[in-house]
Design a protein around this motif. Structure first.
Motif, PDB file in Angstrom:
ATOM      1  N   PHE A 198      17.528  -5.081  11.300  1.00 56.46           N
ATOM      2  CA  PHE A 198      16.581  -6.050  10.785  1.00 56.46           C
ATOM      3  C   PHE A 198      17.279  -7.009   9.821  1.00 56.46           C
ATOM      4  O   PHE A 198      18.336  -6.730   9.302  1.00 56.46           O
ATOM      5  N   ARG A 199      16.674  -8.164   9.603  1.00 58.01           N
ATOM      6  CA  ARG A 199      17.183  -9.127   8.641  1.00 58.01           C
ATOM      7  C   ARG A 199      16.294  -9.093   7.407  1.00 58.01           C
ATOM      8  O   ARG A 199      15.141  -8.699   7.466  1.00 58.01           O
ATOM      9  N   TYR A 200      16.846  -9.493   6.292  1.00 59.10           N
ATOM     10  CA  TYR A 200      16.040  -9.555   5.089  1.00 59.10           C
ATOM     11  C   TYR A 200      15.862 -11.001   4.670  1.00 59.10           C
ATOM     12  O   TYR A 200      16.664 -11.860   4.984  1.00 59.10           O
ATOM     13  N   LYS A 201      14.768 -11.242   3.968  1.00 64.34           N
ATOM     14  CA  LYS A 201      14.441 -12.582   3.501  1.00 64.34           C
ATOM     15  C   LYS A 201      14.444 -12.599   1.977  1.00 64.34           C
ATOM     16  O   LYS A 201      14.038 -11.644   1.329  1.00 64.34           O
ATOM     17  N   HIS A 202      14.920 -13.703   1.410  1.00 64.86           N
ATOM     18  CA  HIS A 202      14.968 -13.823  -0.037  1.00 64.86           C
ATOM     19  C   HIS A 202      13.590 -14.171  -0.578  1.00 64.86           C
ATOM     20  O   HIS A 202      12.824 -14.907   0.023  1.00 64.86           O
ATOM     21  N   CYS A 203      13.280 -13.610  -1.749  1.00 62.08           N
ATOM     22  CA  CYS A 203      12.032 -13.913  -2.426  1.00 62.08           C
ATOM     23  C   CYS A 203      12.369 -14.489  -3.801  1.00 62.08           C
ATOM     24  O   CYS A 203      13.339 -14.063  -4.439  1.00 62.08           O
ATOM     25  N   SER A 204      11.581 -15.408  -4.251  1.00 61.62           N
ATOM     26  CA  SER A 204      11.825 -16.000  -5.572  1.00 61.62           C
ATOM     27  C   SER A 204      11.164 -15.153  -6.647  1.00 61.62           C
ATOM     28  O   SER A 204      10.070 -14.637  -6.449  1.00 61.62           O
ATOM     29  N   GLY A 205      11.839 -15.039  -7.773  1.00 64.62           N
ATOM     30  CA  GLY A 205      11.253 -14.330  -8.900  1.00 64.62           C
ATOM     31  C   GLY A 205      11.412 -12.837  -8.786  1.00 64.62           C
ATOM     32  O   GLY A 205      11.826 -12.300  -7.779  1.00 64.62           O
ATOM     33  N   ALA A 206      11.071 -12.162  -9.864  1.00 67.56           N
ATOM     34  CA  ALA A 206      11.157 -10.699  -9.899  1.00 67.56           C
ATOM     35  C   ALA A 206       9.821 -10.105  -9.505  1.00 67.56           C
ATOM     36  O   ALA A 206       8.786 -10.732  -9.610  1.00 67.56           O
ATOM     37  N   MET A 207       9.856  -8.851  -9.047  1.00 68.05           N
ATOM     38  CA  MET A 207       8.634  -8.159  -8.645  1.00 68.05           C
ATOM     39  C   MET A 207       8.571  -6.804  -9.315  1.00 68.05           C
ATOM     40  O   MET A 207       9.563  -6.093  -9.383  1.00 68.05           O
ATOM     41  N   TYR A 208       7.407  -6.451  -9.809  1.00 71.62           N
ATOM     42  CA  TYR A 208       7.211  -5.151 -10.423  1.00 71.62           C
ATOM     43  C   TYR A 208       7.038  -4.105  -9.337  1.00 71.62           C
ATOM     44  O   TYR A 208       6.351  -4.319  -8.351  1.00 71.62           O
ATOM     45  N   SER A 209       7.664  -2.971  -9.491  1.00 74.74           N
ATOM     46  CA  SER A 209       7.520  -1.887  -8.532  1.00 74.74           C
ATOM     47  C   SER A 209       7.054  -0.624  -9.226  1.00 74.74           C
ATOM     48  O   SER A 209       7.734  -0.118 -10.107  1.00 74.74           O
TER      49      SER A 209
ATOM     50  N   LEU B 281      12.699  -7.100   3.048  1.00 77.36           N
ATOM     51  CA  LEU B 281      13.304  -6.462   4.219  1.00 77.36           C
ATOM     52  C   LEU B 281      12.247  -6.295   5.311  1.00 77.36           C
ATOM     53  O   LEU B 281      11.181  -5.732   5.065  1.00 77.36           O
ATOM     54  N   ASP B 282      12.544  -6.780   6.507  1.00 72.48           N
ATOM     55  CA  ASP B 282      11.616  -6.647   7.629  1.00 72.48           C
ATOM     56  C   ASP B 282      11.788  -5.271   8.277  1.00 72.48           C
ATOM     57  O   ASP B 282      12.299  -5.132   9.390  1.00 72.48           O
ATOM     58  N   VAL B 283      11.339  -4.248   7.581  1.00 72.25           N
ATOM     59  CA  VAL B 283      11.408  -2.875   8.085  1.00 72.25           C
ATOM     60  C   VAL B 283      10.092  -2.561   8.784  1.00 72.25           C
ATOM     61  O   VAL B 283       9.016  -2.811   8.228  1.00 72.25           O
ATOM     62  N   PRO B 284      10.124  -2.016  10.016  1.00 69.75           N
ATOM     63  CA  PRO B 284       8.861  -1.672  10.686  1.00 69.75           C
ATOM     64  C   PRO B 284       8.062  -0.664   9.872  1.00 69.75           C
ATOM     65  O   PRO B 284       8.634   0.231   9.231  1.00 69.75           O
ATOM     66  N   ALA B 285       6.751  -0.820   9.885  1.00 67.88           N
ATOM     67  CA  ALA B 285       5.893   0.046   9.076  1.00 67.88           C
ATOM     68  C   ALA B 285       6.087   1.520   9.404  1.00 67.88           C
ATOM     69  O   ALA B 285       5.933   2.389   8.546  1.00 67.88           O
ATOM     70  N   CYS B 286       6.448   1.806  10.672  1.00 67.52           N
ATOM     71  CA  CYS B 286       6.632   3.198  11.071  1.00 67.52           C
ATOM     72  C   CYS B 286       7.784   3.859  10.333  1.00 67.52           C
ATOM     73  O   CYS B 286       7.883   5.087  10.288  1.00 67.52           O
TER      74      CYS B 286
ATOM     75  N   ASP C 166       1.133  -8.305   6.490  1.00 68.86           N
ATOM     76  CA  ASP C 166       2.325  -9.030   6.074  1.00 68.86           C
ATOM     77  C   ASP C 166       3.109  -8.308   4.977  1.00 68.86           C
ATOM     78  O   ASP C 166       4.062  -8.847   4.418  1.00 68.86           O
ATOM     79  N   ALA C 167       2.702  -7.079   4.634  1.00 71.07           N
ATOM     80  CA  ALA C 167       3.405  -6.317   3.608  1.00 71.07           C
ATOM     81  C   ALA C 167       4.814  -5.977   4.092  1.00 71.07           C
ATOM     82  O   ALA C 167       5.068  -5.839   5.287  1.00 71.07           O
ATOM     83  N   ALA C 168       5.733  -5.848   3.139  1.00 69.27           N
ATOM     84  CA  ALA C 168       7.114  -5.570   3.502  1.00 69.27           C
ATOM     85  C   ALA C 168       7.788  -4.792   2.387  1.00 69.27           C
ATOM     86  O   ALA C 168       7.310  -4.737   1.245  1.00 69.27           O
ATOM     87  N   VAL C 169       8.899  -4.174   2.718  1.00 72.72           N
ATOM     88  CA  VAL C 169       9.719  -3.488   1.735  1.00 72.72           C
ATOM     89  C   VAL C 169      10.449  -4.546   0.907  1.00 72.72           C
ATOM     90  O   VAL C 169      11.015  -5.492   1.453  1.00 72.72           O
ATOM     91  N   ILE C 170      10.421  -4.405  -0.420  1.00 73.57           N
ATOM     92  CA  ILE C 170      11.083  -5.339  -1.326  1.00 73.57           C
ATOM     93  C   ILE C 170      12.194  -4.591  -2.061  1.00 73.57           C
ATOM     94  O   ILE C 170      11.974  -3.493  -2.587  1.00 73.57           O
ATOM     95  N   VAL C 171      13.386  -5.179  -2.074  1.00 73.56           N
ATOM     96  CA  VAL C 171      14.499  -4.621  -2.827  1.00 73.56           C
ATOM     97  C   VAL C 171      14.931  -5.637  -3.870  1.00 73.56           C
ATOM     98  O   VAL C 171      15.015  -6.837  -3.603  1.00 73.56           O
ATOM     99  N   GLN C 172      15.198  -5.163  -5.094  1.00 69.84           N
ATOM    100  CA  GLN C 172      15.592  -6.051  -6.178  1.00 69.84           C
ATOM    101  C   GLN C 172      16.887  -5.529  -6.796  1.00 69.84           C
ATOM    102  O   GLN C 172      17.020  -4.336  -7.083  1.00 69.84           O
TER     103      GLN C 172
ATOM    104  N   ILE D  21      22.219  -5.169  -2.872  1.00 67.13           N
ATOM    105  CA  ILE D  21      21.188  -5.410  -1.850  1.00 67.13           C
ATOM    106  C   ILE D  21      21.775  -5.275  -0.453  1.00 67.13           C
ATOM    107  O   ILE D  21      21.185  -4.659   0.443  1.00 67.13           O
ATOM    108  N   GLU D  22      22.955  -5.852  -0.232  1.00 70.37           N
ATOM    109  CA  GLU D  22      23.591  -5.759   1.082  1.00 70.37           C
ATOM    110  C   GLU D  22      23.907  -4.311   1.438  1.00 70.37           C
ATOM    111  O   GLU D  22      23.705  -3.875   2.579  1.00 70.37           O
ATOM    112  N   ALA D  23      24.372  -3.544   0.455  1.00 69.38           N
ATOM    113  CA  ALA D  23      24.721  -2.148   0.725  1.00 69.38           C
ATOM    114  C   ALA D  23      23.495  -1.309   1.053  1.00 69.38           C
ATOM    115  O   ALA D  23      23.497  -0.517   2.005  1.00 69.38           O
ATOM    116  N   VAL D  24      22.427  -1.460   0.270  1.00 74.54           N
ATOM    117  CA  VAL D  24      21.234  -0.657   0.530  1.00 74.54           C
ATOM    118  C   VAL D  24      20.558  -1.097   1.829  1.00 74.54           C
ATOM    119  O   VAL D  24      19.933  -0.295   2.534  1.00 74.54           O
ATOM    120  N   THR D  25      20.686  -2.399   2.177  1.00 67.11           N
ATOM    121  CA  THR D  25      20.132  -2.871   3.447  1.00 67.11           C
ATOM    122  C   THR D  25      20.797  -2.178   4.629  1.00 67.11           C
ATOM    123  O   THR D  25      20.133  -1.759   5.582  1.00 67.11           O
TER     124      THR D  25
END
Length: 617
Positions: A8-19, A97-102, A136-142, A148-152
Motif C-alpha cells: 500500500f501507499r501512504y498519504k501525507h496529512c497536514s498538522g499533528a493528530m492526537y492518538s 496509510l491505506d491499510v485495508p480494514a481487515c 474513509d477512516a485510515a491508519v495514521i502514523v506520526q 515513518i518509512e520503516a514502520v510502513t
C-alpha cells in the motif's frame, strides 16, 4: 484479496493528530463504550466503562473526568510530552496509510502487543481506527520521515503475511489456493465442497461451538442462518483472525456474501411459498413396498458410467426379487473388535451401482415381458421413479442440491437418474465393518434395496433406497456408527428423512472408539422416536418436497393423475395443457436459491435402459 497481496501507499496529512492509542492504552476492536475504550494491557487491568469504575492505575491514559477534554490543546500538549518521555515522536509529520480494514486488527495484535511493539521499535505514534469507523477512516502514523518509512514497510509485511497464511493453509490441503475456503475445516475436520457449503458450515452450531472453545473470552457466537449472518460474525476481529489462520479468505467470503443476497432472497421465496402449504407430519403416505437384492459383480464388457444406459435384460437378471437384507445378530459382547472386511463394490459406476433405475426393474420385473406394457402395468399408477437422493435435494439438502439429475419420460412416468459430482469412492469404512459384525457376509458384491411407492401431495413417487439389515420379524433395520456421538445424537434431520424413506422400523446407533477399530456399545432407537425429535424439520422438509415435486411434474407431465391436485403456484393443474412436451432427456439442477432449474440435457446422456419394453396406453 488484492489489498492483502499488494503493497500500500501512504498519504501525507497536514498538522499533528492526537492518538488515544498509546503504548499503555489500546483501543478495543469489538466493544466500544462512548467514543473509545481502553483494553487490558499485559498488566491485566480491566476495561473502562461509562461510570469510570475500572481500575486505571498504571494505564497511562486520561482519567474518566478528563475524557471529555482530551481534544483540548492543553491535554494534547500533555499527551505529547508523555509520548516524548516514552521515546516516541508525537510531533512531526502525520501520514495516512491505506491499510485495508481487515488488517487493522493484525496491526493491533492480541492485547495491543503488536501496536505497542511497533511504536516502541520505530519511535512513532500510530492511530488505528475502531472497527465501526467511517469508510474513509485510515491508519495514521506520526513521526520523523525515516521512522515513518520503516514502520510502513513493517506494516506492509504484516498485511501481506495475512494473505499468504490463508493461501498456505489451502495449498497444504491440496485445495485451490485462490479459493476463499479450504478443502477441510481444520477446526472441525469437516469437508467443504462449495461456497454454499462453506457458509452453511461457518454458521452452523458445531463450528461455532468449536470457535467458542478456541476463543474462550468471547461471547457465545450465535447461529447464522444465511451468508449475511456469517459475514457479520467474520467481521469481528477475533473471529476474523482465527478463520484466517484456518485458511479462510475472510474478505473474499464477506464480499461473496454480499453477492449472495439475491440468491438468498430467492431461497427465502421458496421457503415462504412452501410454508403456505398445510403442515402435514404424514406427508409420506406409503401405498406399496417391494424388496430385492442386487448382484453388483463387475463385468468388463458391461461396466459403464452411470449416464450411459445399461441393458434392460441385464438389469432384470441381476435383480433378485423378494430377497431381503440379512438378519441382525444381537448377541454381541461389548467391547468387540471390528473385523477386517473385504472392500465393498465401487460406487457411481454400473453395474456395481444399480442407480435409481433399479426401482424401474423392481416395479416391472413381475409385469409383462413382451414388447409392450399395457394400461394394467403397475407403472401406470406412478408419476416419478427416483432414488432417495432426489427427495434429499427437493428437501433442500446442500449435499445434493449441487448434484445433477436427469429426467426422461417413460409413458406418463418420469424416470430420474442421479449423478453425483463427487468422484467414485470405495466404501471400506468402519461403518461397513460394523454391518459385517452384525450381519456377517452376504457376498462381496451383493446389496439390498427396497422400493416404496409413496403418495406425496397429489403425486405417486417410487423411491428406491439401499437398506442394511432386518430384524427377526422382517422389519428393516438401519445401522449407524460414530466415534464422536452417542445414541440419538448420531442422527440429524437428514437421518430422520432417510429412515422415513427407506422404511426402517428401528436404528442401531453403534459407539466406536476414537480409532474406529472397536465397537464399544450399541443403542436401539425406534424410527418413530427419531422422527419425533426432528418433527418440525421433517414437516418443513415435507412442505418443500411437495411444493417442488408439484412444480417439476407440472412442467414435465401433462398434469397429475389424481383429482386432488394441490393448489401450488407454478404447477399445471389437471385438464390444462402441459407447460412442456417432454422429448428426450432433461437436466434438473438446483439454482443458487435451491430452486429447481429444468433445461434440455447435453447429448449423450441416457436415462432409460436399453431394450426397455415400449409403453402402450
Amino acid at each position: 484479496k488484492r489489498a492483502l497481496e499488494t503493497p500500500f501507499r501512504y498519504k501525507h496529512c497536514s498538522g499533528a493528530m492526537y492518538s488515544p492509542w498509546h503504548s499503555d492504552a489500546v483501543a478495543s476492536t469489538d466493544d466500544w463504550t462512548n467514543d473509545w475504550q481502553v483494553a487490558t494491557s499485559n498488566t491485566g487491568q480491566s476495561k473502562f466503562d461509562k461510570e469510570g469504575s475500572a481500575n486505571w492505575a498504571g494505564v497511562g491514559g486520561p482519567k474518566p473526568e478528563q475524557h471529555a477534554q482530551r481534544h483540548s490543546d492543553k491535554n494534547f500538549r500533555a499527551e505529547a510530552m508523555r509520548g516524548q518521555a516514552r521515546g516516541r515522536a508525537v510531533h512531526g509529520r502525520s501520514v495516512r496509510l491505506d491499510v485495508p480494514a481487515c488488517a487493522w486488527g493484525r496491526i493491533i495484535g492480541k492485547g495491543g502487543e503488536t501496536l505497542k511493539a511497533l511504536q516502541a521499535k520505530f519511535g512513532v505514534t500510530l492511530h488505528v481506527p475502531r472497527p465501526d469507523a467511517k469508510e474513509d477512516a485510515a491508519v495514521i502514523v506520526q513521526g520523523h520521515e525515516s521512522a515513518i518509512e520503516a514502520v510502513t514497510l513493517a506494516i506492509n509485511a504484516l498485511v501481506q503475511d495475512m494473505g499468504r497464511k490463508a493461501k498456505d493453509v489451502r495449498r497444504q490441503q491440496g485445495s485451490n489456493p485462490n479459493s476463499p475456503f479450504p478443502a477441510n475445516c481444520l477446526l472441525c475436520s469437516s469437508e467443504i465442497n462449495g461456497l454454499g457449503a462453506a457458509f452453511a458450515h461457518l454458521g452452523g452450531a458445531r463450528h461455532l461451538s468449536n470457535v467458542k472453545e478456541q476463543l474462550k473470552d468471547i461471547d457465545e457466537p450465535r447461529h447464522a442462518s444465511n451468508p449475511a449472518g456469517v459475514a457479520a460474525l467474520l467481521g469481528k476481529q477475533e473471529l476474523r483472525d482465527l478463520h484466517v489462520s484456518l485458511g479462510f479468505a475472510v474478505d473474499q467470503l464477506i464480499e461473496a456474501a454480499s453477492g449472495m443476497q439475491a440468491p438468498q432472497s430467492r431461497q427465502d421465496a421458496v421457503v415462504g411459498e412452501a410454508s403456505q402449504l398445510t403442515e402435514d407430519f404424514d406427508w409420506l403416505c406409503l401405498e406399496e413396498r417391494w424388496h430385492a437384492s442386487w448382484d453388483g459383480r463387475p463385468n468388463a464388457a458391461l461396466t459403464r458410467v452411470v449416464t450411459r444406459a445399461p441393458p434392460w435384460t441385464e438389469m432384470l437378471a441381476r435383480c433378485g426379487m423378494d430377497e431381503r437384507p440379512p438378519v441382525v445378530h444381537r448377541k454381541i459382547d461389548f467391547p468387540a473388535r471390528l473385523p477386517n472386511v473385504p472392500k465393498k463394490p465401487q460406487k457411481k459406476r454400473w453395474p456395481e451401482d444399480p442407480t435409481s433405475r433399479f426401482g424401474l426393474a423392481m416395479l416391472l420385473k413381475g409385469g409383462s415381458s413382451g414388447a409392450e406394457l399395457g394400461t394394467t402395468s403397475p407403472l401406470c399408477k406412478v408419476d416419478v421413479v427416483c432414488g432417495t437422493s432426489l427427495i434429499y435435494a427437493l428437501s433442500g439438502d446442500v449435499e445434493y442440491t449441487k448434484d445433477d439429475f436427469y429426467l426422461q419420460r417413460y409413458g406418463n412416468t418420469l424416470v430420474c437418474l442421479h449423478q453425483s459430482r463427487e468422484k467414485a469412492w470405495d466404501a471400506n469404512s468402519a461403518g461397513h465393518a460394523v454391518e459385517f459384525l452384525f450381519c456377517g457376509s452376504q457376498g462381496q458384491h451383493k446389496s439390498f434395496y427396497c422400493s416404496s411407492l409413496y403418495r406425496i401431495g397429489s403425486h405417486r413417487v417410487l423411491v428406491t433406497s439401499e437398506v442394511d439389515a432386518r430384524s427377526d420379524t422382517g422389519d428393516v433395520v438401519e445401522i449407524k456408527s460414530s466415534a464422536k456421538n452417542i445414541g440419538i445424537a448420531m442422527l440429524n434431520k437428514k437421518s430422520a428423512l432417510q429412515l422415513a424413506c427407506n422404511g426402517s422400523v428401528e436404528v442401531l446407533c453403534c459407539r466406536l472408539d476414537s480409532q474406529e477399530t472397536v465397537l464399544e456399545g450399541m443403542d436401539r432407537l425406534s424410527t418413530s422416536d427419531v422422527l419425533a425429535k426432528h418433527r418440525d424439520s421433517f414437516v418443513k422438509q415435507g412442505q418443500r418436497v411437495r411444493l417442488l415435486l408439484a412444480k417439476i411434474c407440472g412442467q414435465l407431465l401433462a398434469g397429475g393423475r389424481s383429482s386432488d391436485n394441490e393448489n401450488v403456484t407454478g404447477c399445471t393443474p389437471p385438464g390444462e395443457a402441459a407447460a412442456v412436451a417432454v422429448v428426450g432427456v432433461w437436466h434438473l439442477s438446483f439454482g443458487d436459491g435451491k430452486q429447481p432449474i429444468i433445461e434440455p440435457a447435453l447429448a449423450g446422456i441416457e436415462v432409460l435402459p436399453l431394450g426397455l419394453p415400449s409403453v402402450h396406453g
